[in-house]
Design an enzyme around this catalytic site. Structure first.
Site, mmCIF file in Angstrom:
data_model
loop_
_atom_site.group_PDB
_atom_site.id
_atom_site.type_symbol
_atom_site.label_atom_id
_atom_site.label_comp_id
_atom_site.label_asym_id
_atom_site.label_seq_id
_atom_site.Cartn_x
_atom_site.Cartn_y
_atom_site.Cartn_z
ATOM 1 N N HIS A 132 50.044 27.409 45.336
ATOM 2 C CA HIS A 132 49.783 27.113 43.923
ATOM 3 C C HIS A 132 50.761 26.065 43.395
ATOM 4 O O HIS A 132 51.447 26.280 42.374
ATOM 5 C CB HIS A 132 49.865 28.396 43.079
ATOM 6 N N GLN A 294 28.188 32.097 34.540
ATOM 7 C CA GLN A 294 29.202 32.602 33.616
ATOM 8 C C GLN A 294 29.361 34.106 33.821
ATOM 9 O O GLN A 294 28.435 34.869 33.593
ATOM 10 C CB GLN A 294 28.792 32.318 32.174
#
Length: 402
Positions: A132, A294
Site C-alpha cells: 500500500h 454498487q
C-alpha cells in the site's frame, strides 16, 4: 423515349420527391434520443464551495497503451481498491487482455506486441514499491522501478471513500487480524523510526480490538489515512512530528493532498460506482466489459454507532472529512462536465449525419430528375417550372426549396 413516357416519369417523380422531403423534415423535428440512462442519473444541482478551472474538470488523455504510457494505481486501504484493481486487470476491453492465471494473484498486462506492462498495480506488478505505497513512496519509486523500460508518462489514479465508513471498515479489518506491518512508509529515502511511528499494540496483531481502543491510539495510521497517503510527506519532515506544529502539519498535508488529487488524471469514489466507471472510460478512452456494481451492504455499513462516536471519528479524521468534501464536489463536477461534453459531441455527430443525408438525398434527386428526362430546350423550361412547384414547408414555417 417519347413525350408520353417523359410526362409519366415526371409525374411519378413528384410524389417520390415529396416523400423524401418529408423524411428529411422528420429528421429535424424528431431526432433520435442520445441517452438510454434515466435523467435522474445526472447529478442534481451541486453546491459550489470550491473554485475549479476548466483544466481541473477536463481530464481526457490519449492513453497510448502501445507507447510509453503507464497507469499507476495508488491503493488506499478500505476504499474499494481491491475491487477496482480487479476491474483494471480483468474487465477492460483490450486488444491484448491481461493474462490472469487461476490461482495466481498477479496478472500479466503487457502492451500489444511488447513484453512491457502498461499497468503498475497490486494485481499486475505486485507491491513493487511496498505494501500500500502512498503518493510519497510511489512518485519516488515508480520511475526507478520502470527505468529499464524508459517509461516517461505516468498517470496516477486512486479511489477514495467516505471517511467514517472507511475508518470503520479498517477497524473491522484490523479486528480480524490485518496489520500491514510490512508496509515500508519510505520518505526522504528512509523508513520512520520506532519513536516516530510507535506501534498501537504489543503482540503480533490487534485482533479483537474494541472500537474505543482503536480510536485511542494517537499513532494509528487509520486516522486521516487518505490525506496522508495522497500528500507529499517530505513537506512536513515525513513522520517526524516535532518538525512543525500539529496545526501547521495538518494544513500543509491537506493542501498537498488536494493539489495531488486535483492533478491526478482520474480518481473514483466508492459511493459512486457507475459514475466512477463512466469517468474512467471518458478519461482514458477505454471501455469496461461489465458494468460496475454498487454494493452498500458492507461491514462498515452494518456497524451501529451512536452520534457521539460518529462525531469522535469525524474529529479524528477531520482532514479526511475536508478532503472528501473537496473530492466529492470535484468528482461530481467532472462527471457533469463530461456528460455535457458528451451531449455536445452527440449533437455535432447528429448534425454531421443530417448534413450527409441531405447531400445523399440531393444527389439522388438530381439523378432521379436526370433519368426522368430533365434537361434541354422546352423540357428544361418545364423542369424549371416543376422545380418551382416542388416546394415544401418545414415545421418552423420556413420555406425550403429543393
Amino acid at each position: 423515349m417519347n413525350l408520353s413516357n417523359r410526362t409519366f416519369n415526371r409525374l411519378l417523380f413528384i410524389p417520390i420527391a415529396a416523400v423524401l422531403f418529408l423524411m428529411i423534415g422528420y429528421q429535424y423535428v424528431c431526432p433520435a434520443d442520445i441517452y438510454t440512462e434515466a435523467d435522474e442519473d445526472l447529478p442534481s444541482k451541486i453546491t459550489s464551495k470550491f473554485n475549479f478551472t476548466e483544466r481541473d474538470l477536463d481530464r481526457h488523455v490519449d492513453f497510448n497503451i502501445r507507447g510509453d504510457d503507464v497507469m499507476v494505481f495508488l491503493h488506499i486501504q478500505k476504499t474499494g481498491g481491491t475491487t477496482f484493481g480487479r476491474h483494471l486487470v480483468k474487465n477492460i476491453q483490450l486488444e491484448q487482455p491481461c493474462d490472469c492465471m487461476p490461482g495466481q494473484r498477479k496478472c500479466t498486462c503487457h502492451r500489444p506486441g511488447r513484453a512491457e506492462s502498461w499497468l503498475f498495480s497490486r494485481f499486475s506488478t505486485g507491491w513493487s514499491c511496498g505494501l500500500h505505497a502512498d503518493w510519497t513512496e510511489l512518485t519516488s519509486c515508480v520511475p526507478v522501478a520502470r527505468e529499464e523500460e524508459k517509461t516517461e508518462n505516468f498517470y496516477y489514479i486512486t479511489m477514495l471513500r467516505d471517511p467514517v465508513s472507511r475508518f470503520l471498515s479498517e477497524w473491522k479489518h484490523v479486528q480480524r487480524g490485518a496489520t500491514w506491518k510490512t508496509a515500508l512508509h519510505m520518505c526522504d529515502g528512509r523508513p520512520p523510526t520506532q519513536d516516530e511511528l510507535p506501534a498501537c499494540y504489543s503482540g503480533e496483531d490487534w485482533t479483537g480490538v474494541p472500537l474505543a481502543d482503536f480510536m485511542s491510539c494517537p499513532s494509528n495510521l487509520a486516522n486521516n489515512r487518505q490525506v496522508r497517503m495522497l500528500a507529499d510527506l517530505s513537506l512536513v519532515g515525513c513522520y517526524n512530528m516535532s518538525s512543525v506544529s500539529e496545526l501547521e502539519r495538518g494544513r500543509v498535508l491537506l493542501a498537498s493532498a488536494k493539489a495531488n488529487l486535483r492533478n491526478m488524471v482520474f480518481y473514483g469514489l466508492t459511493e459512486f460506482q457507475r459514475k466512477t466507471q463512466y469517468l474512467f472510460e471518458r478519461t482514458f478512452g477505454l471501455r469496461f466489459i461489465r458494468a460496475f456494481t454498487q454494493i452498500n451492504s458492507t461491514r462498515a455499513a452494518s456497524v451501529g454507532i451512536s452520534e457521539k462516536v460518529r462525531w469522535r471519528i469525524e474529529g479524528l479524521n477531520a482532514l479526511d472529512v475536508e478532503l472528501y468534501e473537496y473530492a466529492k464536489e470535484l468528482f461530481l463536477r467532472r462527471y457533469q462536465h463530461n456528460r455535457q461534453r458528451q451531449r455536445q459531441e452527440e449533437r455535432e455527430r447528429r448534425w454531421q449525419e443530417r448534413q450527409h443525408r441531405q447531400r445523399l438525398h440531393r444527389t439522388y434527386l438530381a439523378e432521379l430528375w436526370r433519368l426522368g428526362g430533365g434537361g434541354g430546350g422546352e423540357e428544361e423550361e418545364q423542369g424549371k417550372g416543376l422545380e418551382e412547384v416542388v416546394t415544401t414547408e418545414d415545421y418552423s414555417s420556413q420555406v425550403v426549396r429543393w
